[in-house]
Design a protein around this motif. Structure first.
Motif, PDB file in Angstrom:
ATOM      1  N   VAL A 125     -32.628   4.072  38.765  1.00 24.22           N
ATOM      2  CA  VAL A 125     -33.696   3.252  39.106  1.00 24.22           C
ATOM      3  C   VAL A 125     -33.410   1.442  39.109  1.00 24.22           C
ATOM      4  O   VAL A 125     -32.624   1.115  38.292  1.00 24.22           O
ATOM      5  CB  VAL A 125     -34.273   3.666  38.452  1.00 24.22           C
ATOM      6  CG1 VAL A 125     -34.195   4.744  37.883  1.00 24.22           C
ATOM      7  CG2 VAL A 125     -34.208   3.737  36.512  1.00 24.22           C
ATOM      8  N   SER A 189     -39.448   0.859  38.292  1.00 27.65           N
ATOM      9  CA  SER A 189     -39.227   1.326  36.738  1.00 27.65           C
ATOM     10  C   SER A 189     -41.005   0.314  36.265  1.00 27.65           C
ATOM     11  O   SER A 189     -41.026   0.417  35.611  1.00 27.65           O
ATOM     12  CB  SER A 189     -38.949   1.590  35.414  1.00 27.65           C
ATOM     13  OG  SER A 189     -37.877   0.756  35.549  1.00 27.65           O
ATOM     14  N   VAL A 200     -35.040   6.786  42.220  1.00 31.17           N
ATOM     15  CA  VAL A 200     -33.634   7.359  42.176  1.00 31.17           C
ATOM     16  C   VAL A 200     -32.924   6.811  42.951  1.00 31.17           C
ATOM     17  O   VAL A 200     -33.108   8.115  44.541  1.00 31.17           O
ATOM     18  CB  VAL A 200     -33.535   8.988  41.063  1.00 31.17           C
ATOM     19  CG1 VAL A 200     -31.862   9.056  40.637  1.00 31.17           C
ATOM     20  CG2 VAL A 200     -34.517   8.747  39.897  1.00 31.17           C
TER      21      VAL A 200
END
Ligand SMILES: [Fe+2]
Length: 221
Positions: A125, A189, A200
């Motif tokens: 991520v 994030s 992802v």
């Protein structure tokens, strides 16, 4: 904690992909339950041809710019590899304009790169709020839907293990791949309330003697 775990505030954690052939789908990235928005776009014939010319040349390209919608075109065309590729530069300028409009930015960080190997070959991520990614030619970015990820197997947990071995994706058919031309916003994030649900993704494998042309746009300032 599993993906379906109940958060402290008792809201089930779930994320979905917003995908359409209409560019306004990109605004769906503002929806709390969306972690990737993909505009399924095709480059014009001329921009495709100019992209392929670049991919087949021996050029090395790794341009990093801070650009505004008004000066992107001029900055891009200063590069000798792009000087005769007006259609391609116009397409990039339009993407930058859309990105700045959507996020109310005066300027954005632009990176335009020719890649002959996977830059980020393992699923990960991005620790940022949001990034625009578009592969203009060659194999495009691979990604996983939220429900197909075991987030506990990412990063340090996978040290020494390939994606095939780590268990980061939950079944054989989980790996999805964009098409070249597609324009994606990947929520990272660093987006508010998205620390446990970032998109992802990884770079695709690039065959010998093949190159990808990739543009990314980021927040700066
Ligand atoms: Fe990334």
């Amino acid at each position: 904690m599993s993906n379906q775990a109940i958060l402290e505030n008792n809201t089930a954690l779930f994320r979905r992909a917003a995908i359409s052939d209409q560019p306004n789908i990109l605004a769906d990235i503002y929806q709390d339950d969306v972690n990737i928005a993909i505009w399924q776009n095709e480059l014009s014939e001329l921009a495709t041809q100019q992209t392929n010319d670049l991919r087949q040349s021996s050029e090395h390209l790794n341009m990093v710019l801070a650009a505004t919608p008004d000066n992107a075109m001029a900055q891009l065309m200063e590069n000798h590899a792009l000087a005769d590729k007006t259609a391609l530069c116009q397409h990039i300028q339009i993407l930058l304009d859309m990105f700045c409009t959507l996020f109310e930015l005066k300027r954005a960080g632009l990176r335009l790169t020719l890649l002959d190997k996977a830059m980020c070959p393992k699923f990960h991520v991005d620790k940022i709020p949001c990034r625009l990614v578009s592969t203009l030619g060659g194999p495009a970015t691979e990604w996983l839907a939220f429900e197909d990820v075991d987030y506990t197997k990412l990063g340090l947990a996978s040290v020494g293990l390939s994606d095939d071995e780590s268990g980061v994706y939950l079944h054989e058919n989980a790996i999805q791949q964009m098409q070249s031309g597609d324009v994606a916003l990947l929520k990272g994030s660093g987006w508010q309330n998205n620390q446990d649900a970032a998109l992802v993704h990884r770079s695709p494998h690039v065959a010998n003697n093949e190159k990808r042309l990739v543009i990314t746009l980021d927040f700066i300032d």
